[in-house]
Write an enzyme that holds these catalytic residues in place. Structure first.
Site, short mmCIF file in Angstrom:
data_model
loop_
_atom_site.label_atom_id
_atom_site.label_comp_id
_atom_site.label_asym_id
_atom_site.label_seq_id
_atom_site.Cartn_x
_atom_site.Cartn_y
_atom_site.Cartn_z
N SER A 1 -32.04 -100.00 -3.82
CA SER A 1 -30.78 -99.94 -4.04
C SER A 1 -30.74 -100.41 -5.66
O SER A 1 -31.94 -100.88 -5.94
CB SER A 1 -30.62 -101.63 -3.47
OG SER A 1 -28.89 -102.03 -3.83
N TYR B 1 -29.54 -109.70 0.19
CA TYR B 1 -29.07 -108.06 0.44
C TYR B 1 -30.63 -108.17 -1.05
O TYR B 1 -31.27 -107.31 -1.27
CB TYR B 1 -28.27 -107.87 0.02
CG TYR B 1 -28.07 -105.95 -0.08
CD1 TYR B 1 -28.30 -105.56 0.76
CD2 TYR B 1 -28.25 -105.30 -1.27
CE1 TYR B 1 -27.73 -104.28 1.31
CE2 TYR B 1 -28.14 -104.07 -1.20
CZ TYR B 1 -27.72 -103.25 -0.22
OH TYR B 1 -27.85 -102.30 0.34
P1 NAP Z 1 -23.50 -97.64 6.40
O1 NAP Z 1 -22.23 -96.79 6.47
O2 NAP Z 1 -23.48 -99.30 6.97
O3 NAP Z 1 -25.21 -98.13 7.39
C1 NAP Z 1 -25.74 -98.73 7.33
C2 NAP Z 1 -26.35 -98.47 8.67
O4 NAP Z 1 -27.84 -99.61 9.15
C3 NAP Z 1 -25.77 -97.53 10.04
O5 NAP Z 1 -25.98 -97.02 10.82
C4 NAP Z 1 -25.97 -99.44 10.32
O6 NAP Z 1 -25.52 -98.95 11.97
C5 NAP Z 1 -27.36 -99.74 10.63
N1 NAP Z 1 -27.98 -100.67 11.00
C6 NAP Z 1 -27.83 -102.01 10.16
N2 NAP Z 1 -27.95 -103.19 10.95
C7 NAP Z 1 -28.94 -102.76 12.15
C8 NAP Z 1 -29.51 -103.18 13.16
N3 NAP Z 1 -29.18 -104.29 13.33
N4 NAP Z 1 -30.21 -102.29 13.79
C9 NAP Z 1 -29.61 -100.54 13.52
N5 NAP Z 1 -29.17 -100.36 12.99
C10 NAP Z 1 -28.43 -101.15 11.87
O7 NAP Z 1 -24.04 -97.68 4.97
P2 NAP Z 1 -25.12 -96.67 3.92
O8 NAP Z 1 -24.51 -97.43 2.85
O9 NAP Z 1 -24.96 -95.50 4.99
O10 NAP Z 1 -26.64 -97.78 4.29
C11 NAP Z 1 -27.79 -96.87 4.47
C12 NAP Z 1 -28.63 -97.39 3.59
O11 NAP Z 1 -28.68 -97.64 2.37
C13 NAP Z 1 -28.95 -99.64 3.42
O12 NAP Z 1 -30.27 -99.56 3.30
C14 NAP Z 1 -28.31 -99.22 2.79
O13 NAP Z 1 -28.48 -100.87 2.12
C15 NAP Z 1 -28.18 -97.67 1.73
N6 NAP Z 1 -27.70 -99.02 0.23
C16 NAP Z 1 -26.13 -97.83 0.61
C17 NAP Z 1 -25.83 -98.08 -0.79
C18 NAP Z 1 -23.78 -97.43 -0.81
O14 NAP Z 1 -23.68 -97.88 -1.81
N7 NAP Z 1 -23.83 -97.20 0.16
C19 NAP Z 1 -26.66 -98.31 -1.98
C20 NAP Z 1 -27.62 -98.89 -1.97
C21 NAP Z 1 -28.41 -98.96 -1.06
P3 NAP Z 1 -23.58 -99.66 12.16
O15 NAP Z 1 -23.99 -98.42 12.19
O16 NAP Z 1 -23.79 -99.67 13.81
O17 NAP Z 1 -23.75 -100.83 11.45
#
Ligand code: NAP
Length: 253
Positions: free
Chosen positions: A145, A158
């Protein structure tokens, strides 16, 4: 030819958090490059399965809650039973809990650190053991991130866990390079997914963030495709322990 080395034909990829957002985009990218995909999520992945199949790929769903290490052996066993091997692991599942640091609870801390850090290590360990036994090497890609580099606001667990991910990526890369396992990271910038819905709904924060992104837009799951395919492929076989930012220039400001 160089483009051949980006192909993932015959490879099997596990992607966590496969039901939505960046995980969904990376499942599609890996399938488009030729990999068979196993998607791990705590809820139904039928939307991802449809997108992967529309791209001509195969999708295998593993339902598991990654808030503890309990399902790890089952995840790896079921993927190996289904596809016969595992070559690529994308540790994408992640959770964010926003609260002032002086009010942050132990429960929220544990929720975030368990998913974002502890389970990332133990799932990587379980997959690496298979790769080492099978003597075919592999690729592990951890999703970091901007808060692997910066402090953020109201997200102490986080920031701590995503900062740890960069160190873990280096540590595992050092130990497992000798087995032909490349461990690298991708640090997404500000991407339009559920993770950032609260920020995008807040007009002031949305404008502040957009104003600081040199590319002038939020990223999308499609923006992750090139980086994940590169790091999952033979084209990255001499890339070890590095985290690549996909951030529209955020870190360059
Ligand atoms: P997201 O849409 O919230 O996706 C997060 C994923 O992780 C979802 O599939 C969520 O499942 C899953 N998850 C969370 N807790 C879980 C658990 N206990 N067991 C199984 N699955 C779980 O957000 P995203 O942006 O795609 O995030 C993906 C990754 O990128 C994450 O590691 C996030 O920290 C990282 N990231 C995102 C951004 C951004 O700007 N969006 C920036 C930097 C890093 P549910 O749908 O069931 O909650």
């Amino acid at each position: 030819m160089i483009l051949e080395s980006f192909k993932l034909d015959g490879k099997v990829a596990i992607v966590t958090g496969a039901n939505t957002g960046l995980g969904q985009g990376m499942c599609v990218a890996l399938a488009e490059a030729g990999a068979k995909v196993a998607g791990v999520a705590r809820r139904d992945c039928s939307e991802t399965a449809k997108l992967v199949e529309a791209a001509g790929g195969e999708f295998f769903e593993v339902i598991a809650d990654l808030s503890s290490t309990e399902p790890i052996e089952r995840i790896v066993e079921s993927v190996v039973a289904h596809y016969g091997r595992v070559d690529i692991l994308v540790n994408n599942a992640g959770v964010i809990k926003r609260e002032d640091a002086d009010k942050y609870t132990i429960e929220d801390w544990d929720t975030v650190v368990n998913v974002n850090q502890k389970v990332v290590f133990f799932l990587s360990q379980a997959v690496a053991k298979r790769m080492i036994e099978a003597k075919h090497g592999g690729k592990i890609i951890n999703i970091a991130s901007m808060l692997s580099y910066q402090g953020g606001i109201r997200v102490p667990a986080y920031t701590a866990s995503k900062s740890a991910i960069i160190g873990l990526t280096r540590a595992l890369a050092n130990e497992w390079a000798k087995y032909g396992i490349n461990v690298n990271g991708i640090a997404p910038g500000y991407m339009a997914t559920n993770n950032t819905a609260q920020l995008r709904d807040d007009e002031k924060r949305n404008d502040e963030i957009l104003g600081r992104i040199p590319a002038g837009r939020w990223g999308t799951p499609d923006d992750m495709k090139g980086a994940v395919v590169f790091l999952a492929s033979d084209a990255a076989s001499y890339v070890n322990g590095f985290t690549l930012a996909v951030d529209g220039g955020w870190l360059s400001r």
